[in-house]
Design a protein around this motif. Structure first.
Motif, PDB file in Angstrom:
ATOM      1  N   LYS A  74      18.851  48.446  33.608  1.00 22.58           N
ATOM      2  CA  LYS A  74      19.009  49.870  33.215  1.00 22.58           C
ATOM      3  C   LYS A  74      17.941  50.689  33.840  1.00 22.58           C
ATOM      4  CE  LYS A  74      19.848  50.760  29.038  1.00 22.58           C
ATOM      5  NZ  LYS A  74      19.964  51.085  27.427  1.00 22.58           N
ATOM      6  N   ARG A  75      16.792  50.003  34.205  1.00 16.25           N
ATOM      7  CA  ARG A  75      15.786  50.993  34.562  1.00 16.25           C
ATOM      8  C   ARG A  75      15.869  50.823  36.324  1.00 16.25           C
ATOM      9  NH1 ARG A  75      11.829  52.673  30.347  1.00 16.25           N
ATOM     10  NH2 ARG A  75      12.567  51.509  28.942  1.00 16.25           N
ATOM     11  N   VAL A  76      16.242  49.703  36.795  1.00 20.18           N
ATOM     12  CA  VAL A  76      16.313  49.481  38.287  1.00 20.18           C
ATOM     13  C   VAL A  76      17.391  50.279  38.751  1.00 20.18           C
ATOM     14  CG1 VAL A  76      16.410  47.823  40.219  1.00 20.18           C
ATOM     15  CG2 VAL A  76      14.986  47.421  38.227  1.00 20.18           C
ATOM     16  N   PRO A  95      19.539  53.242  37.821  1.00 17.54           N
ATOM     17  CA  PRO A  95      19.735  54.214  36.821  1.00 17.54           C
ATOM     18  C   PRO A  95      20.939  54.751  36.318  1.00 17.54           C
ATOM     19  CG  PRO A  95      17.953  54.775  38.013  1.00 17.54           C
ATOM     20  CD  PRO A  95      18.487  53.516  38.826  1.00 17.54           C
ATOM     21  N   SER A 107      16.126  51.672  19.311  1.00 16.63           N
ATOM     22  CA  SER A 107      15.912  52.841  19.867  1.00 16.63           C
ATOM     23  C   SER A 107      16.095  54.242  19.123  1.00 16.63           C
ATOM     24  CB  SER A 107      16.934  53.071  21.055  1.00 16.63           C
ATOM     25  OG  SER A 107      18.414  53.266  20.496  1.00 16.63           O
ATOM     26  N   GLU A 135      17.216  45.756  29.980  1.00 15.29           N
ATOM     27  CA  GLU A 135      16.452  46.859  30.109  1.00 15.29           C
ATOM     28  C   GLU A 135      15.960  47.261  31.335  1.00 15.29           C
ATOM     29  OE1 GLU A 135      15.966  49.959  28.390  1.00 15.29           O
ATOM     30  OE2 GLU A 135      17.611  48.927  27.321  1.00 15.29           O
ATOM     31  N   LEU A 136      15.821  45.933  31.937  1.00 14.73           N
ATOM     32  CA  LEU A 136      15.163  45.928  33.344  1.00 14.73           C
ATOM     33  C   LEU A 136      16.319  46.517  34.397  1.00 14.73           C
ATOM     34  CD1 LEU A 136      12.863  45.094  35.117  1.00 14.73           C
ATOM     35  CD2 LEU A 136      13.967  43.133  35.504  1.00 14.73           C
TER      36      LEU A 136
END
Length: 90
Positions: A27-29, A31, A83, A24-25
């Motif tokens: 995927k957020r860093v 995008p 999710s 998840e980290l």
């Protein structure tokens, strides 16, 4: 053989939330990641964490890789299930 599999499954259970958080980290860093590539990233992260976990377990290297691979694939499913939960009950 059976005790080895139990060790692998237990270790994969411990690693799965860690792998989920790291993916998840990532995927957020970064995008613009395609959803088709996320399971492959999750598998790779799981394998890396499994290989790097030598100070925490006395399992053989190949067993740690199996546990990491299982945890990576499980982490993808774990996130997908989490999710899709609908917190608003009708």
């Amino acid at each position: 053989m059976e005790s080895h599999m139990q060790e692998v499954l237990f270790f994969a259970t411990v690693l799965s939330p860690i792998v989920t958080a790291i993916v998840e980290l990532i995927k957020r860093v970064i995008p613009p990641i395609s959803k088709n590539i996320v399971p492959l990233i999750s598998l790779g992260v799981g394998l890396l964490i499994g290989a790097a976990s030598f100070p925490f377990t006395e399992m053989e290297f190949m067993l740690r890789l199996w546990a990491g691979g299982f945890s990576g694939l499980a982490a993808t499913g774990l996130y997908e299930i989490g999710s899709k939960v609908d917190y608003k009950r009708k």
